[in-house]
Design an enzyme around this catalytic site. Sequence first.
Site, mmCIF file in Angstrom:
data_model
loop_
_atom_site.group_PDB
_atom_site.id
_atom_site.type_symbol
_atom_site.label_atom_id
_atom_site.label_comp_id
_atom_site.label_asym_id
_atom_site.label_seq_id
_atom_site.Cartn_x
_atom_site.Cartn_y
_atom_site.Cartn_z
ATOM 1 N N SER A 60 -21.298 13.356 -40.570
ATOM 2 C CA SER A 60 -21.872 12.745 -39.558
ATOM 3 C C SER A 60 -23.065 11.874 -39.678
ATOM 4 C CB SER A 60 -21.845 13.714 -37.963
ATOM 5 O OG SER A 60 -20.791 14.218 -37.730
ATOM 6 N N PHE A 61 -23.864 12.237 -40.510
ATOM 7 C CA PHE A 61 -25.082 11.522 -40.870
ATOM 8 C C PHE A 61 -24.969 10.129 -41.122
ATOM 9 C CE2 PHE A 61 -28.858 10.512 -43.241
ATOM 10 C CZ PHE A 61 -29.918 10.631 -42.227
ATOM 11 N N VAL A 83 -20.483 17.958 -35.195
ATOM 12 C CA VAL A 83 -21.688 18.750 -35.771
ATOM 13 C C VAL A 83 -21.616 19.992 -34.922
ATOM 14 C CG1 VAL A 83 -24.076 18.833 -36.115
ATOM 15 C CG2 VAL A 83 -22.757 16.540 -36.298
ATOM 16 N N VAL A 84 -21.656 21.237 -35.633
ATOM 17 C CA VAL A 84 -21.687 22.458 -34.975
ATOM 18 C C VAL A 84 -23.054 22.918 -35.036
ATOM 19 C CG1 VAL A 84 -20.497 24.601 -34.611
ATOM 20 C CG2 VAL A 84 -19.058 22.805 -35.176
ATOM 21 N N GLY A 87 -27.980 27.997 -37.343
ATOM 22 C CA GLY A 87 -29.152 28.756 -37.135
ATOM 23 C C GLY A 87 -30.400 27.919 -37.386
ATOM 24 N N THR A 88 -30.348 26.481 -37.770
ATOM 25 C CA THR A 88 -31.555 25.969 -38.079
ATOM 26 C C THR A 88 -31.883 24.611 -37.454
ATOM 27 O OG1 THR A 88 -30.469 24.515 -39.889
ATOM 28 C CG2 THR A 88 -31.264 26.871 -40.536
ATOM 29 N N HIS A 90 -31.476 21.858 -38.408
ATOM 30 C CA HIS A 90 -30.697 20.624 -38.890
ATOM 31 C C HIS A 90 -29.586 20.000 -38.115
ATOM 32 C CE1 HIS A 90 -27.125 19.277 -41.543
ATOM 33 N NE2 HIS A 90 -28.212 18.852 -42.384
ATOM 34 N N ARG A 129 -12.196 19.860 -27.532
ATOM 35 C CA ARG A 129 -12.289 18.442 -27.460
ATOM 36 C C ARG A 129 -11.523 17.413 -28.253
ATOM 37 N NH1 ARG A 129 -16.146 21.534 -25.404
ATOM 38 N NH2 ARG A 129 -17.522 21.002 -23.509
#
Length: 156
Positions: A60-61, A83-84, A87-88, A90, A129
Site C-alpha cells: 500500500s505504501f 493494511v492490517v 504490534g508496531t 508501522h 469489506r
Amino acid sequence: MSGHGAPTTDATTLDASTLRVAVVAASWHTTIMDGLLDGARRALADARAGHVVQVRVPGSFELPVAASRLAGDVDAVVALGVVVRGGTPHFDYVCHAATSGLTEVSVRTGTPVGFGLLTCDTEEQGLDRAGLEGSHEDKGYEAAHAALSTALTLGY
C-alpha cells in the site's frame, strides 16, 4: 463510504465508455485483495468503462507513486490496498503515508482517485469489506464507482 448512511453505488447507472481508467492494487493479503479487485472489475464492467489498465505494486505504501505516474495518462484511478494493524507503529505510518499520498495525487493532478485502501485492526475486518461471499461491504466496487462518478462529474 462505509456503514450506516452510505450512498447507493450502482455503476450500471454510469456511462464510462469513453473513460480511461487505471486500477492500482497492492499485493499483500491476497484473499482480501482478490475480493477488492473483483469488486472494482465488476463496477468497471457495469459502467462499461472504455479502457482499463491494471497495475500491481508490492504494498500500500507504493500506491501513491504508481497512481501519480498513471494519473497523467488516464481519466480516473482506482487505488486498492489493505493494511492490517500489527504490534508496531508501522501500521500508522503506512496508512497515513498512503492516504496522504493518494489525496495529493488527486488534488495535484485533478484526476479522481477512488480510495479503496482498507485500514483494518484485524484481517476479519478486511474480509468483511472485500466484497467476498458473506462480506457486508464491497469496497472495491465502491472505490471504482467513486472514481468513475467523479470523473464523469468533472467532465472527463
